[in-house]
Design a protein around this motif. Structure first.
Motif, short mmCIF file in Angstrom:
data_model
loop_
_atom_site.label_atom_id
_atom_site.label_comp_id
_atom_site.label_asym_id
_atom_site.label_seq_id
_atom_site.Cartn_x
_atom_site.Cartn_y
_atom_site.Cartn_z
N PHE A 103 -3.70 -6.01 -0.97
CA PHE A 103 -2.68 -4.82 -0.44
C PHE A 103 -1.41 -5.56 0.38
CE2 PHE A 103 -6.32 -1.98 -1.07
CZ PHE A 103 -5.73 -0.94 -1.87
N LEU A 104 -0.46 -5.38 0.11
CA LEU A 104 0.58 -6.39 0.75
C LEU A 104 1.09 -5.69 2.34
CD1 LEU A 104 2.05 -9.09 0.43
CD2 LEU A 104 3.97 -8.04 -0.48
N ASP A 105 0.16 -5.45 3.02
CA ASP A 105 0.21 -4.48 4.01
C ASP A 105 1.27 -4.95 5.29
OD1 ASP A 105 -1.66 -6.38 4.98
OD2 ASP A 105 -2.63 -4.83 6.35
N PHE A 119 -7.56 13.41 6.83
CA PHE A 119 -7.65 13.87 8.43
C PHE A 119 -8.28 12.71 9.13
CE2 PHE A 119 -6.73 18.35 7.22
CZ PHE A 119 -5.74 18.41 8.08
N GLY A 120 -8.64 11.57 8.49
CA GLY A 120 -9.14 10.24 9.55
C GLY A 120 -8.24 10.04 10.41
N SER A 121 -8.55 9.07 11.07
CA SER A 121 -7.86 8.63 12.21
C SER A 121 -7.51 7.16 11.73
CB SER A 121 -8.86 8.29 13.57
OG SER A 121 -8.04 7.88 14.39
N TYR A 122 -6.26 6.88 11.88
CA TYR A 122 -5.48 5.46 11.28
C TYR A 122 -4.83 5.12 12.19
CZ TYR A 122 -7.57 7.56 6.94
OH TYR A 122 -8.48 8.21 6.31
N ARG A 123 -4.66 3.68 12.32
CA ARG A 123 -3.78 2.94 13.35
C ARG A 123 -2.48 2.87 12.71
NH1 ARG A 123 -6.32 -2.80 13.14
NH2 ARG A 123 -6.31 -2.22 10.94
N ASN A 124 -2.04 3.03 11.56
CA ASN A 124 -0.87 2.92 10.72
C ASN A 124 -0.61 3.48 9.37
OD1 ASN A 124 -1.53 0.71 9.06
ND2 ASN A 124 -1.86 -0.37 11.03
N LEU A 125 0.41 3.50 8.94
CA LEU A 125 0.74 4.00 7.77
C LEU A 125 -0.16 3.37 6.40
CD1 LEU A 125 2.34 5.83 5.32
CD2 LEU A 125 4.20 4.26 5.62
N ALA A 126 -0.20 1.98 6.62
CA ALA A 126 -0.67 0.93 5.66
C ALA A 126 -2.11 1.20 5.61
CB ALA A 126 -0.49 -0.42 5.79
N ASP A 127 -2.88 1.28 6.77
CA ASP A 127 -4.35 1.75 6.70
C ASP A 127 -4.72 3.06 6.01
OD1 ASP A 127 -4.56 -0.77 7.98
OD2 ASP A 127 -5.17 0.21 10.10
N PRO A 162 0.96 -1.37 0.21
CA PRO A 162 -0.10 0.06 -0.03
C PRO A 162 0.77 1.25 0.18
CG PRO A 162 0.08 -1.11 2.25
CD PRO A 162 0.77 -1.59 1.35
N ASP A 163 1.11 1.86 -1.28
CA ASP A 163 1.89 2.85 -1.09
C ASP A 163 1.29 4.17 -1.08
OD1 ASP A 163 4.18 1.35 -1.53
OD2 ASP A 163 4.23 1.59 -4.00
N TYR A 164 1.85 5.41 -1.01
CA TYR A 164 1.20 6.66 -0.69
C TYR A 164 0.76 7.46 -2.16
CZ TYR A 164 0.61 11.37 1.25
OH TYR A 164 -0.03 12.72 1.58
N ILE A 165 -0.40 7.49 -2.23
CA ILE A 165 -0.89 8.16 -3.41
C ILE A 165 -0.06 7.85 -4.78
CG2 ILE A 165 -2.05 10.32 -2.37
CD1 ILE A 165 0.49 11.96 -2.65
N ASN A 168 11.13 2.54 -0.93
CA ASN A 168 9.99 2.40 -1.65
C ASN A 168 9.04 3.59 -1.38
OD1 ASN A 168 10.84 0.03 -2.91
ND2 ASN A 168 10.30 -1.26 -1.17
N MET A 169 7.98 3.62 -2.27
CA MET A 169 7.36 4.86 -2.15
C MET A 169 6.06 4.58 -1.04
SD MET A 169 7.56 5.88 -6.02
CE MET A 169 7.12 7.50 -6.12
N HIS A 170 6.33 4.03 0.00
CA HIS A 170 5.16 3.57 1.18
C HIS A 170 4.97 4.89 1.89
CE1 HIS A 170 7.54 -0.40 1.42
NE2 HIS A 170 6.85 -0.51 0.58
#
Length: 231
Positions: A28-30, A107-115, A8-11, A38-40
């Motif tokens: 998604f290989l999270d 601006f959502g709430s996420y547990r981690n970068l992958a989410d 799951p890369d960033y945009i 890598n562009m994570h």
């Protein structure tokens, strides 16, 4: 059954979504290892001066999986990214269609970068209208690594064809896939041109998907036609 797998890369860039458009199931290989190379947690947009990197500050230790990496939201990176995007794309044709939803998701709430990345990328995938089932590797009881993990995931999902990115040619062996009943196919994506802002800079390829959707909206038919024109 066609399957594709990617971190799951960033945009990510347009080619990431092109591969997804070709398959029935996308994973998604999270839970694979996070990498700064890598562009994570980063990608590039276009400005009047050329390319600009947007990078998410993260907190991690070596060998952490992507779904254990914390984004350092206390550094106000979300506000900074959105302000930079606003400054450089407010004149784009589809700005008012794209920006509010992007802002809401970021601006959502996420547990981690992958989410975080999965949520944004899933919105883009659905907005393009792809009929694909989205899954996460962390939901699967698979503990193998590298090429074997890819093959194991395909078998678990009933996939008979795996569409891979070209970067994996260096370590994947077609015979290993064939022995497990899977046809290995590499993506045929090539960079296409489309309308961009800041003409004096010239066309910049392989930017974040944001550059495409701000300028062209979620017009996947345009991508299909341009890929045909390259043949």
């Amino acid at each position: 059954m066609l399957v594709a797998i990617h971190q799951p890369d960033y945009i990510p860039y347009l080619g990431y979504f092109y591969k997804i458009s070709k398959v029935d199931k996308f994973v998604f290989l999270d839970n694979c290892q996070y990498s700064n190379d890598n562009m994570h947690n980063w990608n590039r947009i276009k400005t009047p001066q050329g390319e600009l990197k947007l990078k998410i500050p993260v907190d991690y230790v070596f060998k952490d999986p992507i779904n254990s990496v914390r984004t350092r939201d206390e550094l106000s990176w979300k506000e900074k990214h959105l302000k930079t995007i606003q400054m450089n794309y407010s004149r784009s044709e589809y700005y008012l269609q794209v920006f509010p939803k992007l802002e809401e998701l970021l601006f959502g709430s996420y547990r981690n970068l992958a989410d975080l990345n999965i949520e944004i990328n899933s919105w883009i995938i659905r907005s393009f209208g792809f009929q694909v089932r989205l899954l996460k590797s962390s939901d699967m009881d698979i503990n193998s690594f590298s090429e074997k993990r890819v093959i194991d995931i395909c078998n678990l999902l009933g996939g008979d064809t795996y569409i891979s990115g070209n970067g994996a040619r260096a370590y994947q062996e077609e015979e290993n896939f064939k022995n497990r009943g899977i046809k290995l196919v590499y993506t045929d994506y090539r960079p296409i041109e489309y309308k961009q802002l800041w003409d004096k800079v010239g066309f910049l390829k392989n930017l974040s998907i944001l550059d495409f959707i701000f300028n062209c909206g979620f017009n996947w038919n345009y991508v299909i036609q341009m890929m045909k024109d390259l043949d």
